[in-house]
Design a protein around this motif. Sequence first.
Motif, PDB file in Angstrom:
ATOM      1  N   ILE A  48     -29.830  11.422  -1.206  1.00 26.62           N
ATOM      2  CA  ILE A  48     -28.773  11.125  -0.242  1.00 26.62           C
ATOM      3  C   ILE A  48     -28.149  12.463   0.151  1.00 26.62           C
ATOM      4  N   PRO A  49     -28.799  13.195   1.081  1.00 23.53           N
ATOM      5  CA  PRO A  49     -28.312  14.541   1.385  1.00 23.53           C
ATOM      6  C   PRO A  49     -26.954  14.508   2.060  1.00 23.53           C
ATOM      7  N   ILE A  50     -26.099  15.458   1.709  1.00 28.03           N
ATOM      8  CA  ILE A  50     -24.741  15.467   2.236  1.00 28.03           C
ATOM      9  C   ILE A  50     -24.510  16.609   3.215  1.00 28.03           C
ATOM     10  N   PHE A  51     -24.815  17.821   2.838  1.00 20.65           N
ATOM     11  CA  PHE A  51     -24.718  18.940   3.789  1.00 20.65           C
ATOM     12  C   PHE A  51     -25.528  20.124   3.292  1.00 20.65           C
ATOM     13  N   GLY A  52     -25.322  21.267   3.937  1.00 21.76           N
ATOM     14  CA  GLY A  52     -26.009  22.487   3.527  1.00 21.76           C
ATOM     15  C   GLY A  52     -27.508  22.363   3.701  1.00 21.76           C
ATOM     16  N   ASP A  53     -28.244  22.739   2.650  1.00 23.45           N
ATOM     17  CA  ASP A  53     -29.707  22.668   2.722  1.00 23.45           C
ATOM     18  C   ASP A  53     -30.233  21.331   2.216  1.00 23.45           C
ATOM     19  N   GLN A  54     -29.305  20.422   1.855  1.00 22.73           N
ATOM     20  CA  GLN A  54     -29.733  19.187   1.194  1.00 22.73           C
ATOM     21  C   GLN A  54     -30.641  18.291   2.054  1.00 22.73           C
TER      22      GLN A  54
END
Length: 523
Positions: A388-394
């Motif tokens: 569940i990517p949130i921000f940045g490189d996720q």
Amino acid sequence: MRLLLLLLLAFTVANTHKILVYNLKFAHSHSNFLGNIADILEDAGHDVTTLIPEVGTTIKDGSTKAKVIRIPPNPEAAAVLEKMNTGEIDVLQFSELNPLVAYMMSREVGTMFYKQCETTLDSKIYEKLQKEKFDVYMVETFDICGMLLAHLIKPRSIIKTSTTILLGEQFDELGVPLPLSYNPSPLTRSLDVHSITSRLWNLYAEHVNRFMFSNIRRRVPTIFKRRFGEDFPTLQEITANVSYVFTNSEPLIDFAAPTLNRVIDIGGLGAKEPKKLDEYWSSVLTRRPKTVLISLGSMAKSYLLQPTVKAAFVKVCTTFPSVTFIWKYEKKDEFALGDAAKIENLVLTDWMPQNDILNHPNLAVFITHGGMGSVQELTLRGKPAILIPIFGDQPRNAAMIEHNKLGKVLSKLEVGNAEKMIGLLKELMENPVYAQNSARVSRMLAKKPFSSKEKLLKYVDFAAEFGPSSALRPQSVDMTFIEYHNLDIIFVGLILSAAISYLLLYTVLYLAKRIMLGKVKNE
Ligand SMILES: *[C@@H]1O[C@H](CO)[C@@H](O)[C@H](O)[C@H]1NC(C)=O
């Protein structure tokens, strides 16, 4: 025997280098990665110092073995970090591609790094560091200040060290090509290379990502120009001259893309060797045949999630009564003591030995935000994941895992959708492909021909001894946009072909006219 020992000692001493590691303290993952590098180098016998501007004083140093020079927090910088940590900026509510959020983040993060950089320079620490004559300076260009400081510290070698992959302008600064048709931007959580809209989204995502860093990149260099003169080198000029670039990338799971010989991947270095679980955790993991671990990282706090999202997680737990769920949840609040406490197969905890739990055979699936550290750990331990990517490189990390069929991506805007999460969890637990692929990657990582640690030590040694090599520095870093893309040739070529076409057309028309005229005369 004594002679041998003496020889050994002489050998170690001859290879001891003075190393400085810049480790701005603003996020756990960054401090952990750079701190671990410092400790590995110290263990190898080097003389390591870490320079820690402390924006977040509650974050651990990451290193326990190296010497430390601390720069006190700038109050304004610390206030921004506090605001992000207390969820005043709710990163879970907005799409990562929302330009307004990017603008807001850019301003906040820009202020944080800008202010802290002023305090770091106020301390005049660079004067002392320059006298130390470091062999190697390892620095991350996340906040830019550290990289610009390199020009004042004057080490023999600069090694740019990234806690993640290369980002945005860093490709141009180093001369690494970035093919956006098939290399996902950090903010792209899925890229179908055969779809025109998907590729268009990727281009857009890359621009949003660069926009996010635009504030920092614009403001931080102005401090140096103001203090040291207008001819202070640019970030581009300093970065172009680094000896090596270490990235926290693992080619066995990353997207294959062009790189350069001076870019060295040392992925997975932040992950420690797994230990045996203590009695408590061991009992939790053996309560039921399968366990699912849920952790959204240290930046997105679970207790700040919307009630609907929390309810969705509860529904997921009750759907799988024969699975134990461990959820990293930071507070003993109303939810924790109420709804959550009623669920028999749910364990809330504000801390857990993540890496060791992932190593347990009963751990079936990891539900994670997909930070680089967590992604490295889950692949090293061979566990499938829902990301569940949130921000940045996720988002890109998540895409990487799905691309390798090691897990599935779930948009952060859909975490409240219990049915969707239940479907994904079923798929990962019932379809053996995911567990098999994960186990295979884990075995491959364990048998890599050259370990990340080995590479780190050898390249640091080499950089300390020889400094930067001009052969490793691509000429592209000195070229203009026009030269790099051969636009001058294309321009001249276009003009020439236009001229030739015109001449040809003119000749043909002229001849045709003559022939026609001749015919008319003859009649
Ligand atoms: C970078 O390297 C080039 C070529 O070796 C040199 O001319 C230039 O002065 C260096 N720039 C900086 C900022 O060190």
